[in-house]
Design a protein around this motif. Structure first.
Motif, PDB file in Angstrom:
ATOM      1  N   GLN A   1       0.860  -1.181   0.000  1.00  0.00           N
ATOM      2  CA  GLN A   1       0.000   0.000   0.000  1.00  0.00           C
ATOM      3  C   GLN A   1       0.895   1.229   0.000  1.00  0.00           C
ATOM      4  O   GLN A   1       1.850   1.306   0.770  1.00  0.00           O
TER       5      GLN A   1
ATOM      6  N   ILE B   1      -0.481  -7.614  -4.929  1.00  0.00           N
ATOM      7  CA  ILE B   1      -1.396  -6.498  -5.190  1.00  0.00           C
ATOM      8  C   ILE B   1      -0.749  -5.213  -4.693  1.00  0.00           C
ATOM      9  O   ILE B   1      -0.082  -5.212  -3.657  1.00  0.00           O
TER      10      ILE B   1
ATOM     11  N   ALA C   1      -1.956  -1.280  -3.714  1.00  0.00           N
ATOM     12  CA  ALA C   1      -3.054  -0.335  -3.496  1.00  0.00           C
ATOM     13  C   ALA C   1      -2.456   1.051  -3.294  1.00  0.00           C
ATOM     14  O   ALA C   1      -1.671   1.258  -2.378  1.00  0.00           O
TER      15      ALA C   1
ATOM     16  N   THR D   1      -3.420   4.621  -2.235  1.00  0.00           N
ATOM     17  CA  THR D   1      -4.586   5.140  -1.517  1.00  0.00           C
ATOM     18  C   THR D   1      -4.579   6.665  -1.361  1.00  0.00           C
ATOM     19  O   THR D   1      -4.794   7.192  -0.286  1.00  0.00           O
TER      20      THR D   1
ATOM     21  N   GLY E   1      -2.434  -7.120  -9.897  1.00  0.00           N
ATOM     22  CA  GLY E   1      -2.955  -5.813 -10.268  1.00  0.00           C
ATOM     23  C   GLY E   1      -2.561  -4.680  -9.333  1.00  0.00           C
ATOM     24  O   GLY E   1      -2.143  -4.885  -8.199  1.00  0.00           O
TER      25      GLY E   1
ATOM     26  N   TYR F   1      -4.191  -1.048  -7.959  1.00  0.00           N
ATOM     27  CA  TYR F   1      -5.479  -0.383  -7.778  1.00  0.00           C
ATOM     28  C   TYR F   1      -5.245   0.957  -7.087  1.00  0.00           C
ATOM     29  O   TYR F   1      -4.363   1.069  -6.244  1.00  0.00           O
TER      30      TYR F   1
ATOM     31  N   SER G   1      -7.102   4.811  -5.562  1.00  0.00           N
ATOM     32  CA  SER G   1      -8.220   5.689  -5.238  1.00  0.00           C
ATOM     33  C   SER G   1      -7.647   7.076  -4.984  1.00  0.00           C
ATOM     34  O   SER G   1      -6.479   7.218  -4.621  1.00  0.00           O
TER      35      SER G   1
END
Length: 115
Positions: A44, A73, A75, A77, A103, A105, A107
């Motif tokens: 993250q 993964i 992320a 954020t 993947g 991802y 936001s």
């Protein structure tokens, strides 16, 4: 168990101009985790704040260090930028180099919404 590798960069240090990269590792035990997810690693990354201490060199180094973790993964954020629209495209191009087996991802954060 899921291993979460938390990667953050200098939260709330805009005024001081001091941004550091930090990696911390957490093992998260989830009793109902499906067997297929056992050993999953998640990296993250947040608070890049390009334009407020988050220099391009530091952001590129963050990408290199996260990729070196070889996570399943990633992320992202939020808070790619601090306050200027002109910083959005350059930081997106830099983080597009992130790679993960399952993947990447993302936001947006509160600073991104203000830009």
């Amino acid at each position: 168990m899921i291993r979460s590798e938390l990667h953050t960069q200098g939260k709330n240090r805009c005024q001081s101009g001091r941004f550091d990269l930090e990696i911390t590792t957490h093992d998260v035990v989830l009793p109902l985790l499906p067997p297929a997810a056992e050993g999953l690693t998640i990296a993250q990354i947040s608070d890049l704040h390009r334009g407020c201490g988050g220099t391009d060199d530091l952001i590129r180094e963050a990408v290199v260090r996260v990729n070196a973790l070889e996570p399943d993964i990633i992320a992202i954020t939020g808070d790619f930028v601090d306050r200027h629209k002109r910083d959005v495209l350059p930081v997106v191009k830099m983080v597009s180099g992130l790679r993960a087996r399952r993947g990447v991802y993302a936001s947006s954060g509160n600073h991104d919404h203000r830009s």
